[in-house]
Design a protein around this motif. Structure first.
Motif, PDB file in Angstrom:
ATOM      1  N   ALA A  98     159.383 140.130  16.884  1.00  0.00           N
ATOM      2  CA  ALA A  98     157.985 139.700  16.835  1.00  0.00           C
ATOM      3  C   ALA A  98     157.869 138.499  15.906  1.00  0.00           C
ATOM      4  O   ALA A  98     158.427 138.500  14.803  1.00  0.00           O
ATOM      5  CB  ALA A  98     157.108 140.842  16.328  1.00  0.00           C
ATOM      6  N   PRO A  99     157.166 137.438  16.331  1.00  0.00           N
ATOM      7  CA  PRO A  99     157.098 136.226  15.503  1.00  0.00           C
ATOM      8  C   PRO A  99     156.321 136.453  14.222  1.00  0.00           C
ATOM      9  O   PRO A  99     155.319 137.172  14.206  1.00  0.00           O
ATOM     10  CB  PRO A  99     156.368 135.230  16.413  1.00  0.00           C
ATOM     11  N   LEU A 100     156.780 135.844  13.137  1.00  0.00           N
ATOM     12  CA  LEU A 100     156.044 135.897  11.878  1.00  0.00           C
ATOM     13  C   LEU A 100     154.800 135.017  11.956  1.00  0.00           C
ATOM     14  O   LEU A 100     153.723 135.399  11.487  1.00  0.00           O
ATOM     15  CB  LEU A 100     156.934 135.462  10.719  1.00  0.00           C
ATOM     16  N   VAL A 101     154.965 133.837  12.534  1.00  0.00           N
ATOM     17  CA  VAL A 101     153.844 132.898  12.706  1.00  0.00           C
ATOM     18  C   VAL A 101     153.904 132.361  14.126  1.00  0.00           C
ATOM     19  O   VAL A 101     154.977 132.017  14.631  1.00  0.00           O
ATOM     20  CB  VAL A 101     153.913 131.733  11.695  1.00  0.00           C
ATOM     21  N   GLN A 102     152.750 132.268  14.768  1.00  0.00           N
ATOM     22  CA  GLN A 102     152.690 131.885  16.172  1.00  0.00           C
ATOM     23  C   GLN A 102     151.442 131.042  16.410  1.00  0.00           C
ATOM     24  O   GLN A 102     150.353 131.358  15.917  1.00  0.00           O
ATOM     25  CB  GLN A 102     152.650 133.158  17.027  1.00  0.00           C
ATOM     26  N   LEU A 103     151.593 129.970  17.163  1.00  0.00           N
ATOM     27  CA  LEU A 103     150.463 129.115  17.529  1.00  0.00           C
ATOM     28  C   LEU A 103     150.023 129.457  18.943  1.00  0.00           C
ATOM     29  O   LEU A 103     150.840 129.484  19.863  1.00  0.00           O
ATOM     30  CB  LEU A 103     150.858 127.639  17.469  1.00  0.00           C
ATOM     31  N   VAL A 104     148.751 129.719  19.132  1.00  0.00           N
ATOM     32  CA  VAL A 104     148.182 130.024  20.443  1.00  0.00           C
ATOM     33  C   VAL A 104     147.055 129.032  20.690  1.00  0.00           C
ATOM     34  O   VAL A 104     146.107 128.960  19.889  1.00  0.00           O
ATOM     35  CB  VAL A 104     147.657 131.464  20.514  1.00  0.00           C
ATOM     36  N   SER A 105     147.147 128.258  21.776  1.00  0.00           N
ATOM     37  CA  SER A 105     146.183 127.182  22.028  1.00  0.00           C
ATOM     38  C   SER A 105     145.609 127.277  23.427  1.00  0.00           C
ATOM     39  O   SER A 105     146.312 127.632  24.378  1.00  0.00           O
ATOM     40  CB  SER A 105     146.855 125.808  21.854  1.00  0.00           C
ATOM     41  N   ASP A 106     144.344 126.943  23.549  1.00  0.00           N
ATOM     42  CA  ASP A 106     143.656 126.861  24.850  1.00  0.00           C
ATOM     43  C   ASP A 106     143.397 125.394  25.123  1.00  0.00           C
ATOM     44  O   ASP A 106     142.297 124.880  24.893  1.00  0.00           O
ATOM     45  CB  ASP A 106     142.354 127.663  24.798  1.00  0.00           C
ATOM     46  N   SER A 141     153.517 128.633  20.845  1.00  0.00           N
ATOM     47  CA  SER A 141     154.693 128.107  20.145  1.00  0.00           C
ATOM     48  C   SER A 141     155.037 129.033  18.987  1.00  0.00           C
ATOM     49  O   SER A 141     154.144 129.495  18.263  1.00  0.00           O
ATOM     50  CB  SER A 141     154.426 126.703  19.591  1.00  0.00           C
ATOM     51  N   ARG A 142     156.297 129.291  18.833  1.00  0.00           N
ATOM     52  CA  ARG A 142     156.779 130.125  17.712  1.00  0.00           C
ATOM     53  C   ARG A 142     157.060 129.207  16.526  1.00  0.00           C
ATOM     54  O   ARG A 142     157.655 128.139  16.670  1.00  0.00           O
ATOM     55  CB  ARG A 142     158.044 130.854  18.138  1.00  0.00           C
ATOM     56  N   VAL A 143     156.654 129.640  15.318  1.00  0.00           N
ATOM     57  CA  VAL A 143     156.859 128.854  14.099  1.00  0.00           C
ATOM     58  C   VAL A 143     157.856 129.599  13.217  1.00  0.00           C
ATOM     59  O   VAL A 143     157.602 130.731  12.800  1.00  0.00           O
ATOM     60  CB  VAL A 143     155.528 128.635  13.342  1.00  0.00           C
TER      61      VAL A 143
END
Length: 742
Positions: free
Chosen positions: A463-471, A505-507
């Motif tokens: 599971a990603p620690l930080v994740q960007l989700v964009s619309d 995107s995964r960070v």
């Protein structure tokens, strides 16, 4: 009322004990056997604390209908040659067998996923492959309607993956091969919690018995508080089993509630038995040696009544103070904290009932024998020692002498004691509140090897620690990911991938730097809809939620405590000083918590990896402050009850402080020693949260019963003796009408 109740229970002791026995048996049966095919331990979860926030919104956006009601198990293989024909045959056979299991919806074998037309790896297989090509994950998806996975299905899939794992080990003896997944991880954590519970009890109860043998000088008097403690634990388990049908009960809740119930029950039982022996001995001495057996029995009943009206009243209001402190936790959003609050209130009420109902019933049976010297007092050399450290304090002793010494320069001594507490609390100035510790999976867990290997070798499958989700469109999402990649502590970002209609995107971040990165990303808001998710983002939301609720919780706890202490003393000065001193004392315990865990100074002693600890867990901090305050007020009530008793008997304030501490000092010290042992016993467990809670509360109680209760409180009260009992005139009628009196 309490006096009448105590005499009534002692007089009808058989009926009282029979009802208690039936109640305890019912609680134990429901908790350990269950009434619906599941016992308490089978109904526990280990999902961790969650709140509604940006991270949960991001997770909901990515959660499609597929997989919403599924769970998975994986076969992890590392340090193998993926091109070996025999390995392919093993995985193919396992896939075929698993697909025939009723309830398995899909089996993903990365070796069976064809590459792209240009020969490059298929993106669908990349999360299941080690980047250097030396390992893979075979993933089996299972149906879990409403999140409830069948035990038979889980067992069958685990068994077939285990067969494949054995075959791979025979093929490659040096390979790392593990079977794991969330369902097995939850099972293992519940098993660790159960083992920690048993270990804590096995350590705490025998040592507590030994301490009480020294206090009381005999097994009979020492055993009564322990019987109350065991009844309290049984009641707590039964209560938690009932609450498990109303809310999710985490493994941490079980351990926390049990240790609190155990400690409080011993405290209260110790106070009741000690006061009974004191009152019964005084009645017998006044009656002389001429009383008949019937008259002596009546004296015993009267002693139970006096005890219920004095020590019992103190127990009642001490318990209510502790319960009010835990009710303050209900203002917080996380379910786990609310579950702990409800469970703690329940176990405190049970502890009060054991002290006011069960213990008097036992005194009704054994009370007349408690004045006789215990068996241990007959041992040569041991008898004088036990008599010296007995539960009934003499008029003159170590506590009265200590009080007179510190009262010679009360202001100076008080400032010195407070300075020591502030020094111990100074590490708290550097506290970092974070729930992202990777050491949350203890080494004792059967899933430790799987989780460790997964984190080390399959970063894209975790599971990603930080994740960007964009619309937005792909180009804008890519530009955002590239910009985030330039931030401090960010080691890289993945190109945006379309998931459920959103670009993701995964960070990748440096160890323990995720929360800071999350806050920095959230400070920048692009023109399109954008969410920051992942485990560290959820941790940030969780901490922010606790911070938002903390002022309300503090207001409830402080206001209710102030009111109860006013009703006990008739003073507004005493409650204010008690609150201030408790805050300073709790700061010292938090300072030790930071020094020991965040700074890693207790890593060797308590066997944890300091490098994986980002800071103090917010749940731990919340519980330490709440329960630590409740326990401090417990001992405050014990002490103030005796001081007020002597003051109302006509003693001057300074003398009442001295005699009050002399009267209660032995019991406070003994009760504190036992509860420190209880907390220390649970701190030796494997769950990191319980280690932190156990250490911090043990330190809090130790400081409170020694430096605070014997040095700081007497000197502060002495310094304020001229105005100690002051209250505004308009409060006098309220105290006269509702004040609690011994």
């Amino acid at each position: 009322m309490l006096r009448t109740l105590g005499i009534l229970i002692a007089r009808h002791r058989f009926t009282s004990l029979l009802l208690w026995a039936l109640t305890i048996a019912a609680c134990v049966a429901t908790a350990l056997i269950g009434v619906t095919g599941e016992n308490l331990f089978q109904r526990l979860s280990s999902a961790g604390p969650t709140v509604e926030g940006e991270a949960s919104q991001a997770a909901n956006l990515l959660q499609g209908t597929e997989g919403a009601d599924t769970e998975s198990l994986s076969l992890l293989i590392h340090d193998v040659d993926l091109s070996a024909p025999d390995l392919g045959l093993i995985l193919t056979a396992a896939t075929t067998d698993l697909l025939e299991v009723d309830g398995v919806t899909e089996v993903i074998n990365p070796l069976a996923i064809p590459p792209l037309p240009d020969g490059s790896p298929n993106p669908a297989a990349m999360p299941l492959l080690v980047p250097d090509g030396t390992g893979l994950l075979l993933n089996a998806q299972m149906v879990a309607p409403d999140g409830d996975l069948s035990d038979d299905l889980l067992g069958e899939v685990e068994e077939r993956l285990g067969v494949a794992a054995d075959e791979v080990r025979q093929l490659e003896p040096d390979a790392t091969v593990e079977v794991g997944g969330t369902p097995l991880l939850v099972e293992s954590l519940v098993a660790v919690a159960e083992a920690d519970l048993q270990k804590g009890e096995l350590i705490a109860l025998p040592i507590a018995l030994l301490v009480m043998l020294v206090i009381f000088g005999g097994f009979l008097a020492a055993g009564i508080p322990l019987i109350g403690a065991l009844a309290s634990i049984a009641g707590a388990l039964g209560a938690l089993f009932g609450f498990s049908y109303l809310m999710e009960i985490d493994t941490t809740v079980l351990n926390v509630i049990t240790v609190i119930g155990l400690g409080l029950s011993i405290d209260y039982g110790l106070l009741i038995v000690s006061r009974f022996r004191e009152e019964f001995r005084a009645l017998v001495e006044r009656a002389g040696d001429s009383e008949t057996r019937t008259e002596r029995h009546e004296l015993m009943l009267q002693a139970v009544g006096i005890t219920a009206d004095t020590a019992g009243r103190t127990v009642l209001y001490s318990g209510l103070t502790f319960a009010i402190a835990t009710v303050g936790l209900l203002v917080f959003e996380p379910t786990i904290i609310r579950a702990i609050a409800i469970g703690a209130v329940s176990v405190v009420l049970i502890a009060i009932l054991t002290a006011l109902v069960l213990v008097p019933a036992l005194l009704g049976y054994f009370g007349e024998r408690l004045l006789k010297p215990g068996l241990l007092t007959r041992i040569p050399g041991l008898g004088p020692l036990l008599t010296r450290f007995g539960d009934v304090a003499p008029r003159e002793g170590v506590f009265s002498r200590l009080t007179r010494r510190v009262q010679r320069a009360p202001v100076l001594v008080a400032l010195g004691g407070i300075a020591v507490l502030l020094l111990l609390g100074s590490p708290a100035l550097n506290i970092n509140v974070s729930s992202g510790g990777a050491d949350a999976i203890p080494k004792a867990s059967t899933q430790y090897g799987f989780v460790t290997a997964l984190n080390d070798h399959f970063p894209l499958a975790t599971a990603p620690l930080v994740q960007l989700v964009s619309d937005t469109d792909e180009a804008s999402a890519a530009a955002l990911a590239e910009e985030v990649a330039t931030l401090p502590n960010v080691t890289g970002t993945t190109p945006p991938a379309l998931v459920n209609g959103h670009w993701v995107s995964r960070v990748d971040v440096d160890q323990n730097a995720g929360p800071a990165v999350v806050r920095e990303i959230r400070d920048y808001r692009p023109d399109f809809d954008h969410w920051v998710g992942g485990m560290d983002a959820a941790s940030v939301d969780y901490v922010d939620s606790l911070v938002a609720g903390a002022p309300w919780a503090a207001l409830i706890i402080a206001g209710a405590t102030f009111l109860l202490l006013f009703l006990m003393t008739g003073s507004v000065v005493i409650p204010l000083t008690a609150l201030v001193i408790s805050v300073i004392s709790l700061g010292a315990s938090v300072g030790i918590l930071v020094w020991g865990f965040q700074e890693g100074n207790l890593a060797g002693l308590l066997d944890f990896d300091a490098d994986t600890i980002a800071g103090v867990d917010p749940l731990v901090l919340t519980l330490v402050l709440t329960f630590g305050f409740g326990l401090a007020m417990d001992y405050e009530m014990f002490l103030l009850a005796r001081i007020k008793e002597h003051y109302e008997a006509g003693e001057a304030t300074r003398l009442a402080i001295e005699t009050g501490l002399q009267s209660s000092g032995r019991i406070i010290s003994s009760a504190a020693l036992i509860i420190v042992i209880v907390f220390a016993g649970f701190a030796t467990g494997n769950l990191l949260q319980m280690k932190q809670i156990g250490v911090a509360l043990a330190v809090a109680v130790l400081l409170d019963a020694t430096l605070v209760r014997t040095i700081v409180v007497p000197t502060v009260m002495t310094s304020l003796e001229k105005g100690l009992w002051w209250a505004p005139r308009w409060l006098h009628p309220i105290y006269a009408r509702f004040g609690m009196r011994e």
